[in-house]
Write a protein that holds these residues in place. Structure first.
Motif, PDB file in Angstrom:
ATOM      1  N   ASP A 164       0.802  -1.665   0.038  1.00 33.40           N
ATOM      2  CA  ASP A 164       0.268   0.067   0.167  1.00 33.40           C
ATOM      3  C   ASP A 164       0.354   1.324  -0.026  1.00 33.40           C
ATOM      4  O   ASP A 164       1.430   1.672   1.345  1.00 33.40           O
ATOM      5  N   LEU A 165       1.039   2.030  -1.499  1.00 34.77           N
ATOM      6  CA  LEU A 165       1.909   3.311  -1.308  1.00 34.77           C
ATOM      7  C   LEU A 165       0.610   4.342  -1.052  1.00 34.77           C
ATOM      8  O   LEU A 165       1.086   5.524  -2.090  1.00 34.77           O
ATOM      9  N   ARG A 166      -0.573   4.574  -0.976  1.00 38.78           N
ATOM     10  CA  ARG A 166      -1.716   5.287  -1.161  1.00 38.78           C
ATOM     11  C   ARG A 166      -1.095   6.415   0.318  1.00 38.78           C
ATOM     12  O   ARG A 166      -1.052   5.552   1.196  1.00 38.78           O
ATOM     13  N   LYS A 167      -0.954   7.307  -0.191  1.00 35.38           N
ATOM     14  CA  LYS A 167      -0.365   8.443   0.736  1.00 35.38           C
ATOM     15  C   LYS A 167      -1.331   8.984   1.862  1.00 35.38           C
ATOM     16  O   LYS A 167      -0.492   8.694   3.011  1.00 35.38           O
ATOM     17  N   LYS A 168      -2.191   8.363   1.972  1.00 34.89           N
ATOM     18  CA  LYS A 168      -3.733   9.420   3.380  1.00 34.89           C
ATOM     19  C   LYS A 168      -3.979   7.684   3.140  1.00 34.89           C
ATOM     20  O   LYS A 168      -4.911   7.991   4.548  1.00 34.89           O
ATOM     21  N   SER A 169      -3.269   6.276   3.328  1.00 35.30           N
ATOM     22  CA  SER A 169      -3.939   5.919   3.068  1.00 35.30           C
ATOM     23  C   SER A 169      -3.601   5.027   5.131  1.00 35.30           C
ATOM     24  O   SER A 169      -2.692   5.375   5.572  1.00 35.30           O
ATOM     25  N   LYS A 170      -4.747   4.018   5.953  1.00 35.67           N
ATOM     26  CA  LYS A 170      -4.122   3.930   7.093  1.00 35.67           C
ATOM     27  C   LYS A 170      -2.742   2.650   6.980  1.00 35.67           C
ATOM     28  O   LYS A 170      -2.458   2.531   7.941  1.00 35.67           O
ATOM     29  N   THR A 171      -3.327   2.276   6.147  1.00 35.51           N
ATOM     30  CA  THR A 171      -2.072   0.973   5.447  1.00 35.51           C
ATOM     31  C   THR A 171      -1.120   1.608   4.634  1.00 35.51           C
ATOM     32  O   THR A 171      -0.573   0.126   4.280  1.00 35.51           O
ATOM     33  N   TYR A 172      -0.589   2.384   5.057  1.00 34.37           N
ATOM     34  CA  TYR A 172       0.548   3.025   3.946  1.00 34.37           C
ATOM     35  C   TYR A 172       1.875   1.928   4.792  1.00 34.37           C
ATOM     36  O   TYR A 172       1.857   2.413   5.535  1.00 34.37           O
ATOM     37  N   GLY A 173       1.937   1.536   3.553  1.00 35.98           N
ATOM     38  CA  GLY A 173       3.084   0.925   3.532  1.00 35.98           C
ATOM     39  C   GLY A 173       3.218  -0.495   4.406  1.00 35.98           C
ATOM     40  O   GLY A 173       4.579  -1.477   4.573  1.00 35.98           O
ATOM     41  N   LYS A 174       2.099  -1.423   4.176  1.00 40.69           N
ATOM     42  CA  LYS A 174       2.272  -2.661   4.338  1.00 40.69           C
ATOM     43  C   LYS A 174       1.732  -3.163   3.787  1.00 40.69           C
ATOM     44  O   LYS A 174       1.417  -2.951   2.772  1.00 40.69           O
TER      45      LYS A 174
END
Length: 176
Positions: free
Chosen positions: A81-91
Motif C-alpha cells: 500500500d503506497l496510497r499516501k493517505k491510507s491507514k495501511t500505508y507501507g503495509k
C-alpha cells in the motif's frame, strides 16, 4: 463471481467458479459489474522461470489498478500500500496463487506490485486500468527492511531494474 475483502482496504480476492470436466476447465476472470469502479484498458501476459522475482513496481503518475490471474504454475504475489493517505500505508499483503485456484487478485491503484515464481515456470495474466508509462514506473526494493516482506526465498533472480530498486524511505521522500 464475488469480491472478498482482505486485511488492507481496497485489496480484494475475486472469487470465481471453475467448471471442470474430463476435458479440462473453464474459469471466468473478470466481470465489469463485479469490479465496476475501474475501466480496464489493456492486458499483459508474462512468463517467468522458477525463483524469478518481478517487482515491486508502481506507476507514480496515473497509477494502475490490476487484476492478477495465474494461468500456469504458482506464485507468491505481493501488493504494498503506497496510497499516501491510507491507514495501511507501507503495509503489504501477500498471497500464494496458482493456476488451480478459483480466484484472481484485485489490486487498486496506488499499490506497488510484485511476485515470485514458485514453480518451474509461471505465466501470469494482468488486467490493467491504465497504460504503462516507462518514464513513471518505479521499482521499490523487494527486500526493503522497513517493508519486511516475508518472501518465500532469499536469493531470487532479478532484473537490473529490480536489483536497484528504491528503498521505501527514499520512495517516501521522492513521492510525497
Amino acid at each position: 463471481m464475488k469480491l472478498i475483502k482482505t486485511k488492507i482496504t481496497g485489496l480484494k480476492i475475486l472469487k470465481t467458479k471453475i467448471f471442470k470436466d474430463k476435458r479440462g476447465f473453464l474459469k471466468e476472470i473478470f466481470r465489469k459489474e463485479v469490479v465496476n469502479d475501474e475501466d480496464f484498458l489493456f492486458d499483459i501476459y508474462s512468463s517467468s522461470k522458477k525463483n524469478v522475482l518481478r517487482g515491486l513496481h508502481i506507476q507514480t503518475k496515473n497509477p494502475q489498478a490490476k487484476i492478477i490471474t495465474v494461468t500456469h504454475g504458482r506464485i507468491f504475489d505481493v501488493a504494498v500500500d503506497l496510497r499516501k493517505k491510507s491507514k495501511t500505508y507501507g503495509k503489504y499483503f501477500g498471497i500464494i496463487i496458482s493456476d488451480n485456484d478459483d480466484f484472481s487478485f484485485y489490486i487498486p491503484a496506488g499499490f506497488a506490485h510484485g511476485f515470485v515464481c514458485l514453480s518451474t515456470k509461471c505465466t501470469v495474466y494482468y488486467k490493467n486500468s491504465k497504460y504503462r508509462s516507462p518514464n513513471f514506473e518505479v521499482s521499490v526494493a523487494w527486500n526493503d527492511t522497513d517493508l519486511n516482506i516475508k518472501w518465500p526465498l532469499k536469493n531470487p533472480v532479478l532484473s537490473s531494474k529490480d536489483k536497484n530498486g528504491l528503498s521505501f524511505k527514499d520512495f517516501k521522500k521522492l513521492y510525497r
